[in-house]
Scaffold this motif. Structure first.
Motif, PDB file in Angstrom:
ATOM      1  N   PRO A 198       0.835  -1.212   0.000  1.00  0.00           N
ATOM      2  CA  PRO A 198       0.000   0.000   0.000  1.00  0.00           C
ATOM      3  C   PRO A 198       0.865   1.256   0.000  1.00  0.00           C
ATOM      4  N   THR A 200       0.816   5.802   0.244  1.00  0.00           N
ATOM      5  CA  THR A 200       0.097   6.883   0.921  1.00  0.00           C
ATOM      6  C   THR A 200      -1.088   7.358   0.092  1.00  0.00           C
ATOM      7  N   ASN A 201      -1.057   7.063  -1.204  1.00  0.00           N
ATOM      8  CA  ASN A 201      -2.169   7.403  -2.087  1.00  0.00           C
ATOM      9  C   ASN A 201      -3.177   6.254  -2.058  1.00  0.00           C
ATOM     10  N   LYS A 202      -4.387   6.533  -1.605  1.00  0.00           N
ATOM     11  CA  LYS A 202      -5.384   5.476  -1.456  1.00  0.00           C
ATOM     12  C   LYS A 202      -5.798   4.862  -2.789  1.00  0.00           C
ATOM     13  N   LYS A 203      -5.491   5.531  -3.884  1.00  0.00           N
ATOM     14  CA  LYS A 203      -5.895   5.038  -5.191  1.00  0.00           C
ATOM     15  C   LYS A 203      -4.791   4.253  -5.895  1.00  0.00           C
ATOM     16  N   THR A 275     -11.925   0.204  -5.066  1.00  0.00           N
ATOM     17  CA  THR A 275     -11.264  -0.146  -3.806  1.00  0.00           C
ATOM     18  C   THR A 275     -11.944  -1.334  -3.126  1.00  0.00           C
ATOM     19  N   GLU A 279      -9.946  -4.674  -2.013  1.00  0.00           N
ATOM     20  CA  GLU A 279      -9.942  -5.219  -0.655  1.00  0.00           C
ATOM     21  C   GLU A 279     -10.361  -6.688  -0.653  1.00  0.00           C
TER      22      GLU A 279
END
Length: 350
Positions: A198, A200-203, A275, A279
C-alpha cells in the motif's frame, strides 16, 4: 508471334476477347456422285471469356512455421476462379510498392479448371533494403495483431514457365488480403510471485511480480523470437470486477526456451479502479495457498522489443487476455519470529 503475344496478353488482362476467324472452307460430300464446293468464305467473330486480371484470388491459408534462424519462409495456399493453363507460377510480393519477397507454385504443371482452383505456393519473405524492411515490418505487425494486409502479387518475365505466355502475363497484379495470425502471440502469463505494498495514495498500490511468458510463435520452433523488453498496460479483474490498471514499461525479458520467457518488474503502480474489489482480492490473496490458489484475469495490450530472423522486431498492440492462478500467502501460516531486538534508554521500563 507478336500477334499471339498480344492475344495472350488480352486473354490475361481483359474480361473477354473477340477472336476474329476468317478462312475459306471446302465441303466434300461423302458420296462421290454429289458435287463438292470449295472456297466457301468463312468470316466469324467468336467471343471468349478471358481471365480479367484474375480478380477472384484469395488466400485460403498461410503459415510461416517453416522459418529458420536466418529466413522467414512462407507456405501459401490460394484460390483462383478462372480457366487456363500456366505450368509453374512465380510472383514477387509487394506491400505499399515495396518488395517483401516472392512465392512460387510447388507444382510444375498447373491446370486451372473452370470454377474454383486451389494452388499451393512456397516462398520467402525478404527485406533487401530499408524501405522493404519497413514494409515487411508493417506486414509482420499486422499479422501478429489481428489485422489484414493488402499484398500485391506481381507477375514478372519469369512468372510462368510457358514461354508463349511469359511475355503476355508481365505486369499482371493480383491483390490479395493476407489474413492475420489465428492465435494470440502471448499465449499465457504465469505469475510466479507477486507482492502488493500500500502507498500513501489510497488510489494506488505498489506491485512487484515475477512472471513467465508463453508465446505462440508464428515462425515455428527453428526461428525463435528474441524478446528483450516488454511494455504492458492491462486491467486486473477479480470475479468480473476491475481491481485496477497496471502499466509496466521496459521490463527486461529473458528467454528460457523457444516459446518460454521470464520477466520481473518491481514497484510498479497498480492504479485502483474499485477499492472494494481490491480489498476483496487482497483478503482472498492472503488466504490462498497451493491447494486453493486465487484466480484473476488480466486483459489489455502489450508491446515487445527484440529481434527475429530478418532484423529488429518492435510489435505494438499485442492482445493479452489470460486467466491467472496465483498462490497466495496461505493465511500467513509460514510467518515465524527469528529474533526480537529492543533498544531502550537506560532506566526505562520495557
Amino acid at each position: 508471334m507478336k500477334a499471339f503475344r498480344n492475344f495472350a496478353r488480352s486473354l490475361i488482362f481483359e474480361p473477354n476477347v473477340v477472336w476474329h476467324l476468317k478462312a475459306e472452307a471446302t465441303v466434300r460430300p461423302i458420296s462421290r456422285h454429289m458435287l463438292s464446293y470449295s472456297k466457301i468464305p468463312f468470316n466469324k467473330e467468336v467471343s471468349l471469356d478471358a481471365l480479367n486480371r484474375l480478380p477472384n484470388v484469395s488466400i485460403v491459408s498461410i503459415s510461416l512455421k517453416r522459418s529458420d534462424a536466418y529466413r522467414v519462409l512462407i507456405d501459401l495456399i490460394i484460390k483462383i476462379t478462372n480457366p487456363s493453363i500456366f505450368s509453374q507460377l512465380y510472383f514477387s510480393l509487394q506491400y505499399n510498392n515495396c518488395s517483401i519477397g516472392y512465392v512460387e507454385s510447388t507444382s510444375h504443371n498447373i491446370t486451372i479448371h473452370p470454377g474454383e482452383n486451389v494452388i499451393q505456393f512456397f516462398g520467402e519473405l525478404q527485406s533487401l533494403s530499408s524501405e522493404s524492411y519497413n514494409a515487411l515490418s508493417t506486414v509482420i505487425q499486422n499479422f501478429l495483431t489481428g489485422q489484414t494486409s493488402n499484398i500485391e502479387a506481381l507477375a514478372g518475365p519469369n512468372t510462368t514457365s510457358y514461354p508463349l505466355l511469359a511475355v503476355g502475363i508481365i505486369g499482371l497484379s493480383l491483390n490479395v488480403h493476407m489474413p492475420p495470425f489465428k492465435e494470440q502471440l502471448i499465449a499465457s502469463l504465469i505469475f510466479n510471485s507477486m507482492s502488493l505494498i500500500p502507498s500513501t495514495n489510497k488510489k494506488k498500490v505498489m506491485l512487484s511480480a515475477s512472471i513467465t511468458i508463453k508465446i505462440n510463435s508464428p515462425l515455428g520452433p527453428k526461428s525463435p523470437l528474441n524478446i528483450q523488453k516488454m511494455n504492458m498496460s492491462v486491467f486486473l479483474l477479480y470475479e468480473n470486477d476491475s481491481v485496477g490498471i497496471l502499466n509496466v514499461s521496459q521490463a527486461p525479458v529473458k528467454q528460457l526456451d523457444a516459446i518460454t520467457y521470464q520477466s520481473q518488474f518491481n514497484t510498479k503502480y497498480l492504479s485502483l479502479t474499485d477499492t472494494g474489489a481490491y480489498e476483496k482480492f487482497t483478503r482472498n490473496f492472503i488466504s490462498a495457498n497451493k491447494t486453493h490458489p486465487i484466480d484473476f484475469r488480466i486483459v489489455g495490450v502489450a508491446s515487445i522489443v527484440g529481434s527475429f530472423a530478418l532484423g529488429p522486431l518492435n510489435i505494438d498492440q499485442l492482445l493479452i487476455e489470460n486467466n491467472v492462478p496465483l498462490v497466495g500467502l496461505d493465511s500467513l501460516n509460514n510467518v515465524h519470529v527469528d529474533e526480537i531486538s529492543v533498544d531502550r534508554a537506560q532506566g526505562a521500563a520495557l
